[in-house]
Scaffold this motif. Structure first.
Motif, PDB file in Angstrom:
ATOM      1  N   LEU A 571     -73.009   8.667  14.000  1.00  0.00           N
ATOM      2  CA  LEU A 571     -74.045   8.720  13.130  1.00  0.00           C
ATOM      3  C   LEU A 571     -75.129   8.022  13.581  1.00  0.00           C
ATOM      4  CD1 LEU A 571     -72.200   8.051   9.643  1.00  0.00           C
ATOM      5  CD2 LEU A 571     -72.868  10.151  10.563  1.00  0.00           C
ATOM      6  N   ARG A 572     -75.164   7.116  14.314  1.00  0.00           N
ATOM      7  CA  ARG A 572     -76.293   6.150  14.815  1.00  0.00           C
ATOM      8  C   ARG A 572     -76.960   7.297  15.899  1.00  0.00           C
ATOM      9  NH1 ARG A 572     -73.270   0.419  14.981  1.00  0.00           N
ATOM     10  NH2 ARG A 572     -74.252  -0.364  12.842  1.00  0.00           N
ATOM     11  N   ARG A 573     -76.087   7.954  16.872  1.00  0.00           N
ATOM     12  CA  ARG A 573     -76.513   8.893  17.692  1.00  0.00           C
ATOM     13  C   ARG A 573     -76.964  10.079  17.213  1.00  0.00           C
ATOM     14  NH1 ARG A 573     -72.576  10.570  22.149  1.00  0.00           N
ATOM     15  NH2 ARG A 573     -74.552  11.113  22.961  1.00  0.00           N
ATOM     16  N   LEU A 574     -76.689  10.469  16.056  1.00  0.00           N
ATOM     17  CA  LEU A 574     -77.418  11.678  15.089  1.00  0.00           C
ATOM     18  C   LEU A 574     -78.848  10.986  14.497  1.00  0.00           C
ATOM     19  CD1 LEU A 574     -74.287  13.090  13.314  1.00  0.00           C
ATOM     20  CD2 LEU A 574     -75.391  14.260  15.400  1.00  0.00           C
ATOM     21  N   ARG A 575     -78.849  10.043  14.204  1.00  0.00           N
ATOM     22  CA  ARG A 575     -80.132   9.485  13.624  1.00  0.00           C
ATOM     23  C   ARG A 575     -81.077   9.325  14.939  1.00  0.00           C
ATOM     24  NH1 ARG A 575     -79.827   3.380  11.262  1.00  0.00           N
ATOM     25  NH2 ARG A 575     -78.729   3.159  13.425  1.00  0.00           N
ATOM     26  N   ALA A 576     -80.470   8.979  15.774  1.00  0.00           N
ATOM     27  CA  ALA A 576     -81.455   8.659  17.264  1.00  0.00           C
ATOM     28  C   ALA A 576     -81.999  10.042  17.635  1.00  0.00           C
ATOM     29  CB  ALA A 576     -80.881   8.166  18.221  1.00  0.00           C
ATOM     30  N   GLY A 577     -81.103  11.173  17.264  1.00  0.00           N
ATOM     31  CA  GLY A 577     -81.601  12.510  17.703  1.00  0.00           C
ATOM     32  C   GLY A 577     -82.714  13.215  16.726  1.00  0.00           C
ATOM     33  N   GLY A 578     -82.897  12.495  15.482  1.00  0.00           N
ATOM     34  CA  GLY A 578     -84.014  12.698  14.400  1.00  0.00           C
ATOM     35  C   GLY A 578     -83.319  13.357  13.338  1.00  0.00           C
ATOM     36  N   MET A 579     -82.049  13.369  13.222  1.00  0.00           N
ATOM     37  CA  MET A 579     -81.317  13.733  11.878  1.00  0.00           C
ATOM     38  C   MET A 579     -81.268  12.960  10.784  1.00  0.00           C
ATOM     39  SD  MET A 579     -77.361  15.439  11.650  1.00  0.00           S
ATOM     40  CE  MET A 579     -77.508  16.426  12.968  1.00  0.00           C
ATOM     41  N   ALA A 580     -81.666  13.245   9.654  1.00  0.00           N
ATOM     42  CA  ALA A 580     -81.478  12.395   8.349  1.00  0.00           C
ATOM     43  C   ALA A 580     -80.110  12.523   7.743  1.00  0.00           C
ATOM     44  CB  ALA A 580     -82.721  12.574   7.433  1.00  0.00           C
ATOM     45  N   ILE A 581     -79.635  11.567   7.495  1.00  0.00           N
ATOM     46  CA  ILE A 581     -78.359  11.387   7.016  1.00  0.00           C
ATOM     47  C   ILE A 581     -78.188  10.509   5.629  1.00  0.00           C
ATOM     48  CG2 ILE A 581     -75.988  10.516   7.343  1.00  0.00           C
ATOM     49  CD1 ILE A 581     -76.583  10.594  10.365  1.00  0.00           C
ATOM     50  N   VAL A 582     -77.652  11.055   4.792  1.00  0.00           N
ATOM     51  CA  VAL A 582     -77.531  10.535   3.256  1.00  0.00           C
ATOM     52  C   VAL A 582     -76.089  10.299   3.424  1.00  0.00           C
ATOM     53  CG1 VAL A 582     -77.646  10.463   0.750  1.00  0.00           C
ATOM     54  CG2 VAL A 582     -79.460  11.641   2.332  1.00  0.00           C
ATOM     55  N   LEU A 583     -75.535   9.074   2.831  1.00  0.00           N
ATOM     56  CA  LEU A 583     -74.248   8.494   2.928  1.00  0.00           C
ATOM     57  C   LEU A 583     -73.727   7.954   1.723  1.00  0.00           C
ATOM     58  CD1 LEU A 583     -71.971   7.963   4.896  1.00  0.00           C
ATOM     59  CD2 LEU A 583     -72.946   5.859   5.439  1.00  0.00           C
TER      60      LEU A 583
END
Length: 652
Positions: A571-583
């Motif tokens: 999840l941290r790497r996806l965030r670094a790639g620009g993705m928004a995540i709602v958890l």
């Protein structure tokens, strides 16, 4: 040996090479098996009239005719999961259309056949638009009524010959040769059935087949991956009617006459029995079932009058009903399922080698699945305003508002029953809000279907697992590529134009399986995975959509400590790639350690919104979680990471 797979931003990960090769090998073996099966079918169709008696060849002619209709019904029931008792209605429309064009307007046979089949498909389109909004037995009853309507209309129409029907349709003539014997007509029909089966097989194994199989397993999950379920079901319904109309054309040329009995209920039951007996899990089952039922029909014609003197067609229908019931009770998968189980017993399972593939450990901050065109980090992506949902007199969510920005992890927490999943359902289109609005980018999506949510580059996972149980891990993730591919029904049927797209899909799927540590399980049935691996599969499938916004509903539930650590890193790497995540997660400390901002719900109301530190010290949050008064001086304990260790400053 290992192979390297590359994410869209160039990041490399490693996976077991043997697993990747196994996946490709199975696809290759599947193709060779299909070629062998079609070769055997061609040999059988060529040799049958030479080896069988004339009476048996006549039975074979009916099997081929009805087999065409059964192929369509197998697509509709086995692929789209829609039960139809009106297939005979489209069969009759094709037969009547051909008879009218041939006898009254002297249209040549081939153009007349094209028009007659088109009439059946247009009728299915007009009927399907309202009927396919029904489900289960409601749809079955509605299609049964369709058969009754066609029967009554044909009986009362003088133009269609009333009870006598239309007669005088000649046998087909090609190249100066008249196909009037059972053997000649069998050989004339055989290439048509062969081609129909090939086209149906291509549809089942391609993009459309994957999507409809997913709809059959979990309609909500398929919609959230961009599958327009109503549109696809309508397409298959129309295609199924086309097969039935073509069967009607072949029927009227063989019999020379068509009357209202062509649309009656017993014929629909016979088509249904062919599909079920052969096996709804395979289009091959339609042809196998057609030959089996026609042979059974011949046997019942002889047996029932012996057992019940004076018995005629209605009693024979009882015999069909008994067989259909027995098949459903004892062999629900039909002959195809029996054959598949037999082959599975004969094959020895390959010994497992090595450990499950896992993604190579990368620094938490290394970008993953970045892509061009993604919204700039910090830019508002999801806007929720005054979201409200009422169930009767109960208000589950009341006036909730928040924004989610690109490139952030946004936590949504609260006690049980706070309304978190209800919010997710409204945002993703699973539920329509009673009031309020949801905007994704510049598009207002509240009240729209989940496939619209997916088309806006957003998707979700589910609190209660919604995997596609009938297919493999690879097949599940491939459905996630539905919106990133474009082969429609025609391209899927022809296969060759879609082959390059399929290769690209398989490459993308292999990359995602490697990134999420599922490569070793690629060819396992999804239903056979442990619970934690199924959670990982849902996330891998969602990532296949290449979303800008990812909603995760309790993704850590059921995961081991090691799996939770891997998920946090992902999840941290996806965030670094620009993705928004709602958890959404019940493990509050894991969310506080991971999220950039947190919203807290209690009894359907938003009671806090801010950074983890702000939320941890908010009196309303303390009251909601600990049951204390707002003025008591308490704080939630220091945040912990997903594996239970206290978070340090770098982790948070």
């Amino acid at each position: 040996m290992t192979v390297k797979t590359t994410a869209s931003n160039g990041t490399e990960t490693t996976a077991r090479g043997s697993a990747a090769r196994t996946g490709r090998g199975r696809w290759a073996r599947f193709s060779r098996g299909d070629l062998a099966a079609f070769a055997l079918l061609a040999l059988f169709l060529a040799a049958f009239p030479l080896l069988a008696s004339e009476s048996m060849v006549n039975v074979g002619v009916y099997a081929l005719i009805y087999g065409l209709a059964a192929i369509g019904l197998t697509l509709l029931m086995g692929l789209a999961g829609q039960v139809s008792l009106g297939q005979a209605a489209f069969f009759a429309i094709g037969a009547y259309g051909q008879a009218v064009l041939i006898t009254k307007y002297q249209v040549p046979m081939v153009p007349a056949a094209i028009i007659a089949v088109s009439l059946a498909m247009v009728a299915a389109l007009l009927v399907g638009l309202p009927l396919l909004r029904l489900r289960g037995h409601y749809l079955a009853l509605a299609t049964l009524g369709l058969g009754i309507i066609v029967t009554v209309a044909a009986t009362e129409s003088e133009f269609l010959g009333a009870t006598s029907g239309i007669y005088g349709v000649d046998k087909p003539t090609f190249g100066g040769r008249r196909y009037d014997s059972p053997a000649e007509y069998f050989w004339l029909l055989a290439p048509v059935v062969f081609l129909a089966l090939l086209l149906a097989r291509n549809i089942v194994t391609g993009r459309i087949g994957r999507a409809l199989g997913a709809v059959n397993d979990s309609e909500i999950a398929a919609e959230c991956l961009g599958v327009d379920t109503f549109r696809l079901r309508l397409q298959v319904f129309v295609l199924s009617a086309g097969f039935a109309g073509l069967a009607g054309v072949a029927y009227v040329h063989w019999i020379g006459v068509v009357n209202p009995n062509a649309a009656n209920f017993p014929l629909s039951v016979e088509f249904l029995l062919m599909s079920v007996l052969g096996g709804l899990g395979s289009v091959w089952g339609a042809v196998i079932g057609a030959f089996s039922v026609e042979l059974l029909d011949e046997g019942l014609r002889s047996l029932i009058p012996t057992l019940v003197p004076g018995a005629v067609g209605e009693v024979q229908l009882i015999g069909f009903g008994v067989v259909l019931t027995a098949v459903i009770l004892f062999v629900p998968g039909g002959i195809h399922e029996v054959w598949r189980r037999l082959l599975a017993r004969l094959r020895r399972p390959a010994p497992a080698t090595g450990e499950p593939a896992a993604a190579e450990a990368e620094p938490d901050g290394s970008p993953l699945l970045a892509r061009e065109g993604r919204p700039v980090a910090g830019e508002p992506l999801l806007e929720v305003r005054d979201l409200t949902r009422r169930f009767g007199g109960v208000t589950a969510v009341s006036g909730v508002s928040f924004d989610v920005r690109a490139g952030e992890i946004f936590g949504l927490i609260g006690p049980n029953g706070a309304g978190k999943t209800t919010c997710f359902n409204m945002i993703s289109g699973v539920l329509a809000p009673s009031a309020g609005s949801v905007r994704l980018g510049n598009t207002r999506i509240d009240g729209r279907k989940p496939h619209v949510f997916a088309e806006a580059r957003a998707t979700r996972t589910f609190q209660n697992l919604q995997i596609f149980r009938s297919t493999t891990v690879r097949g599940n993730v491939a459905v996630g590529r539905h919106l990133r591919s474009g082969a429609g029904m025609l391209r899927a049927a022809l296969s060759f134009p879609a082959r390059g797209e399929e290769r690209q899909i398989h490459r993308s799927v292999n990359e995602l399986l490697a990134l999420t540590g599922l490569a070793a399980d690629a060819d396992r049935l999804a239903a056979d995975l442990p619970f934690g691996r199924q959670r990982q599969l849902e996330i891998a499938r969602a990532l296949a959509l290449e979303p800008d916004l990812l909603l995760l509903d309790e993704p850590m539930a059921g995961l081991s400590g090691a799996e939770r650590r891997e998920l946090v890193r992902l999840l941290r790497r996806l965030r670094a790639g620009g993705m928004a995540i709602v958890l959404v997660e019940h493990d509050v400390e894991a969310v506080l350690a991971l999220a950039d901002r947190v919203a807290v719900l209690d009894d359907g109301h938003l009671i806090a919104l801010g950074t983890p530190d702000e939320v941890r010290q908010d009196p309303a949050v303390l009251a909601a979680y600990l049951g204390v008064d707002d003025d008591e001086d308490l704080t939630l304990p220091a945040a912990q990471t997903a594996d239970g260790n206290l978070a340090n400053e770098d982790d948070a």
